[in-house]
Scaffold this active site. Structure first.
Site, PDB file in Angstrom:
ATOM      1  N   ASP A  17       0.851  -1.191   0.000  1.00 25.07           N
ATOM      2  CA  ASP A  17       0.000   0.000   0.000  1.00 25.07           C
ATOM      3  C   ASP A  17       0.890   1.245   0.000  1.00 25.07           C
ATOM      4  OD1 ASP A  17      -2.327   1.734   0.682  1.00 25.07           O
ATOM      5  OD2 ASP A  17      -1.320   1.842   2.630  1.00 25.07           O
ATOM      6  N   LYS A 211      -8.304  -5.102  -3.138  1.00 27.52           N
ATOM      7  CA  LYS A 211      -6.863  -5.280  -3.301  1.00 27.52           C
ATOM      8  C   LYS A 211      -6.452  -6.749  -3.309  1.00 27.52           C
ATOM      9  CE  LYS A 211      -5.207  -0.901  -1.358  1.00 27.52           C
ATOM     10  NZ  LYS A 211      -4.212  -0.309  -0.442  1.00 27.52           N
ATOM     11  N   ASP A 234      -1.785  -0.555   6.125  1.00 24.96           N
ATOM     12  CA  ASP A 234      -2.016   0.094   7.416  1.00 24.96           C
ATOM     13  C   ASP A 234      -3.480   0.387   7.714  1.00 24.96           C
ATOM     14  OD1 ASP A 234      -2.296   3.542   7.130  1.00 24.96           O
ATOM     15  OD2 ASP A 234      -2.039   2.270   5.385  1.00 24.96           O
ATOM     16  N   SER A 235      -4.370   0.231   6.710  1.00 24.77           N
ATOM     17  CA  SER A 235      -5.738   0.689   6.922  1.00 24.77           C
ATOM     18  C   SER A 235      -6.762  -0.322   6.423  1.00 24.77           C
ATOM     19  CB  SER A 235      -5.936   2.046   6.244  1.00 24.77           C
ATOM     20  OG  SER A 235      -7.045   2.726   6.791  1.00 24.77           O
ATOM     21  N   ASN A 237      -8.738  -0.580   3.918  1.00 25.93           N
ATOM     22  CA  ASN A 237      -8.783  -1.049   2.532  1.00 25.93           C
ATOM     23  C   ASN A 237      -7.697  -2.077   2.224  1.00 25.93           C
ATOM     24  OD1 ASN A 237      -6.671   0.844   2.574  1.00 25.93           O
ATOM     25  ND2 ASN A 237      -6.990   1.439   0.455  1.00 25.93           N
TER      26      ASN A 237
END
Length: 282
Positions: A17, A211, A234-235, A237
């Site tokens: 990401d 993703k 990190d998030s 998504n």
């Protein structure tokens, strides 16, 4: 190193990401020196380093070139899959139904949280009102056709994605859960950081886009074994990547839920080169 499907060398796929993970600073697009060094070394050794991001290609390109990447990229969380380094790779673009998106954005619970939004395609953007923070991350002013204000009479019926900002006090997880439960048959919803101290951004892509599916495509294309796949995010998504990859890595600044789902939680943040330190010690 040229890509060779018949190569017997053990190669890893690093699916990474951008915002909050690879980038040290989203606003400026900077990469920590340790991360830059480690990624360039991995590419030189023949490993596959792929960026999978909610960003469009126009604001991903500078990072791709800076790191000397040569592999498939997933933009808009996978709604646009392409390989800028291979003219023979056929890009895949998945579009949204504009009417369904407007129906979602008209929901009173959703509408009251939105402070700004943009509707966009591969070469065009319509933005409700100017916002330097949002524009830096998405590179709106670099689009071939950029319009400030949403003109519903002049929007193509098939955008690739919608992004929207929310209030600083919006409960991100609550809103994300609501969108998925209420409108899960109309689109895919995710939220991610666009920089430290900034409100998170939400995006909507076509149903079936995430993703994780990009990782599946990439591992088949490059003949990478599932055991040799690494996802770094990190998030929210990024969760779909964690359902596919064998090893899941998060920087120290990741959301608590992401850390909980991770195989490895780094001591370093994105600003401290977490991606580089992991790759260097893999």
């Amino acid at each position: 190193m040229a890509y060779n499907k018949e190569s017997k060398q053990r190669r890893f796929l690093f699916a990474i990401d951008l915002d909050g993970t690879l980038l040290a600073d989203s606003a400026n697009g900077t990469v920590h020196p340790k991360t830059e060094e480690a990624i360039k070394k991995a590419v030189a050794q023949g490993h596959i380093v792929s960026i999978i991001t909610g960003r469009p290609w126009r604001s991903t390109l500078p990072v791709y070139e800076k790191l000397g990447l040569n592999a498939i990229v997933g933009n808009y969380n996978g709604a646009h899959i392409h390989n800028p380094a291979d003219p023979f790779f056929i890009p895949a673009i998945t579009y949204l139904d504009l009417n369904e998106v407007l129906y979602i954005l008209g929901d009173e619970k959703v509408k009251k949280e939105i402070t700004n939004y943009a509707i966009e395609g591969p070469d065009w953007v319509q933005l409700m009102h100017r916002d330097p923070n949002l524009e830096r991350v998405f590179g709106f002013n670099q689009a071939t056709k950029f319009r400030e204000c949403i003109n519903l009479e002049k929007i193509p019926l098939k955008p690739t994605g919608i992004v929207f900002d929310v209030k600083p006090d919006t409960d991100v997880l609550e809103l994300l859960t609501y969108l998925k439960r209420r409108y899960g048959d109309l689109g895919e919803f995710s939220s991610w950081s666009k920089g430290e101290g900034l409100s998170p951004v939400f995006d909507i892509t076509s149903i079936g886009i995430d993703k994780g599916k990009v990782i599946s495509l990439i591992m088949r294309y490059y003949n990478i074994d599932i055991d040799d796949t690494v996802a770094m995010g990190d998030s929210y998504n990024d969760l779909s990547m964690y359902n596919v990859a064998n090893v899941c890595v998060s920087p120290a600044n990741a959301e608590p839920l992401i850390k909980k789902m991770s195989t490895v939680v780094m001591k370093q943040t994105n600003k401290e080169g977490a991606v580089g330190y992991f790759i260097d010690h893999s």
